[in-house]
Design a protein around this motif. Structure first.
Motif, PDB file in Angstrom:
ATOM      1  N   ASP A   1      47.089  37.891  42.260  1.00 14.40           N
ATOM      2  CA  ASP A   1      46.450  37.187  43.374  1.00 14.40           C
ATOM      3  C   ASP A   1      46.085  38.162  44.487  1.00 14.40           C
ATOM      4  O   ASP A   1      44.997  38.089  45.067  1.00 14.40           O
ATOM      5  N   ALA A   2      47.013  39.078  44.789  1.00 16.08           N
ATOM      6  CA  ALA A   2      46.758  40.069  45.831  1.00 16.08           C
ATOM      7  C   ALA A   2      45.630  41.009  45.422  1.00 16.08           C
ATOM      8  O   ALA A   2      44.817  41.423  46.260  1.00 16.08           O
ATOM      9  N   THR A   3      45.570  41.334  44.124  1.00 15.85           N
ATOM     10  CA  THR A   3      44.494  42.192  43.626  1.00 15.85           C
ATOM     11  C   THR A   3      43.141  41.528  43.814  1.00 15.85           C
ATOM     12  O   THR A   3      42.167  42.167  44.240  1.00 15.85           O
ATOM     13  N   VAL A   4      43.053  40.244  43.498  1.00 14.02           N
ATOM     14  CA  VAL A   4      41.799  39.497  43.682  1.00 14.02           C
ATOM     15  C   VAL A   4      41.401  39.482  45.160  1.00 14.02           C
ATOM     16  O   VAL A   4      40.223  39.590  45.505  1.00 14.02           O
TER      17      VAL A   4
ATOM     18  N   ILE B   1      50.255  43.559  48.351  1.00 18.04           N
ATOM     19  CA  ILE B   1      51.067  42.342  48.481  1.00 18.04           C
ATOM     20  C   ILE B   1      51.819  42.330  49.805  1.00 18.04           C
ATOM     21  O   ILE B   1      52.133  41.261  50.348  1.00 18.04           O
ATOM     22  N   THR B   2      52.077  43.514  50.378  1.00 16.48           N
ATOM     23  CA  THR B   2      52.752  43.586  51.677  1.00 16.48           C
ATOM     24  C   THR B   2      51.911  42.989  52.795  1.00 16.48           C
ATOM     25  O   THR B   2      52.438  42.632  53.849  1.00 16.48           O
ATOM     26  N   VAL B   3      50.591  42.871  52.558  1.00 12.05           N
ATOM     27  CA  VAL B   3      49.683  42.238  53.517  1.00 12.05           C
ATOM     28  C   VAL B   3      49.376  40.808  53.077  1.00 12.05           C
ATOM     29  O   VAL B   3      49.439  39.866  53.868  1.00 12.05           O
ATOM     30  N   TYR B   4      49.078  40.639  51.797  1.00  7.41           N
ATOM     31  CA  TYR B   4      48.656  39.339  51.253  1.00  7.41           C
ATOM     32  C   TYR B   4      49.768  38.304  51.330  1.00  7.41           C
ATOM     33  O   TYR B   4      49.533  37.143  51.665  1.00  7.41           O
ATOM     34  N   ALA B   5      50.986  38.704  50.987  1.00  2.08           N
ATOM     35  CA  ALA B   5      52.131  37.783  51.008  1.00  2.08           C
ATOM     36  C   ALA B   5      53.337  38.573  51.507  1.00  2.08           C
ATOM     37  O   ALA B   5      54.244  38.904  50.733  1.00  2.08           O
ATOM     38  N   SER B   6      53.333  38.854  52.804  1.00  5.73           N
ATOM     39  CA  SER B   6      54.296  39.803  53.371  1.00  5.73           C
ATOM     40  C   SER B   6      55.749  39.416  53.146  1.00  5.73           C
ATOM     41  O   SER B   6      56.609  40.280  52.986  1.00  5.73           O
TER      42      SER B   6
END
Length: 288
Positions: A253-256, A261-266
């Motif tokens: 999901d973060a790649t898309v 991931i530390t930004v997308y879903a911290s």
């Protein structure tokens, strides 16, 4: 106690006591960088995911980090929102066109302290073209040298092969981080990879060392995952990181979203796992 790390009271996912890794102290100055290759000739083991998220976690802790996309598929560049196919200058020009200034190829990312050397399909031609070059295994090392003083850590995302590009990455590196998928088939290629690393140590780069083996796509609910980690620890001992990276849909999901991931879903456990890996790397002395 090993490497200045105090063991914790409880067993971690690797079956060993899990230390508490302290938050790294702020740096008073930056550089010279420690260069680390993400290397495994098997595809799909988490090299690119680890490069992006470990780099972002180190940047969170105040480190200046350069990510080098060294795979012609350009997944690292895409994962940071860079359309490398539209770029005039990539790591290919840096390797193959003398006089190319590395600082003109480096691109800033949306993450503060995190920069990128992008790549695209042009890099696939370099494998053939480098064969005729003098000191062909050291081309990347020479290209990176001017900016090593600007960064604390350089992470090279290698392609899934042990060809000339990967040998260039290893020759340019101080350390190797080996992401290893928690599947029995993934274990089979590690011996060949270690053999390649030893050859590069012996013939091209005597300072090269294995910084650690990172278990990825771990699912603690399955006996299979736990047995694979146990087997890896049995074979490689303290070379195996205490940190393991769990399997989660948040990584794709973060790649898309073209974000770490530390930004997308911290607050997600996957983000915390990469922060812990960053702290462990610093605690081991394998990063500033």
């Amino acid at each position: 106690m090993q490497g200045g790390i105090e063991p914790g009271p409880q067993a971690g996912p690797t079956g060993r006591p899990l230390p508490a890794f302290p938050v790294p102290r702020p740096l008073q100055q930056h550089g010279p960088a420690r260069v680390i290759s993400m290397c495994n000739q098997k595809g799909g083991v988490g090299k690119t995911t680890t490069t992006i998220n470990l780099g972002a976690a180190l940047a969170e802790y105040g480190r200046r980090v350069l990510l080098v996309d060294f795979d012609p598929q350009g997944a690292l560049s895409a994962g940071l929102g860079v359309n490398s196919h539209a770029l005039d200058r990539t790591v290919y020009q840096l390797l193959m066109e003398p006089g190319t200034d590395v600082r003109e190829v480096v691109r800033e990312t949306a993450v503060e302290g995190l920069d990128l050397l992008p790549a695209n399909i042009d890099l696939s031609a370099a494998e053939v073209q480098l064969v005729g070059e003098v000191a062909r295994e050291s081309v990347l090392a020479r290209a990176l040298r001017p900016v090593l003083g600007d960064y604390d850590v350089v992470l090279i995302d290698c392609q899934p092969s042990l060809g000339l590009l990967t040998v260039n990455a290893l020759t340019a590196s101080h350390g190797v981080l080996i992401p290893l998928e928690c599947e029995f088939f993934a274990l089979r290629g590690v011996a060949l990879l270690v053999e390649t690393i030893e050859k590069v140590q012996e013939r091209l780069n005597p300072v090269l060392e294995v910084d650690g083996i990172l278990a990825t796509m771990f699912d603690g609910r399955t006996l299979h995952s736990r047995e694979v980690v146990s087997r890896v620890v049995e074979a490689f001992g303290d070379d195996v990181f205490h940190t393991v990276i769990g399997r989660t849909v948040k990584f794709p999901d973060a790649t898309v979203a073209a974000e770490p991931i530390t930004v997308y879903a911290s607050g997600h456990p996957g983000a915390e796992a990469y922060r812990q890996l960053a702290r462990e790397l610093v605690a081991r002395g394998s990063a500033a």
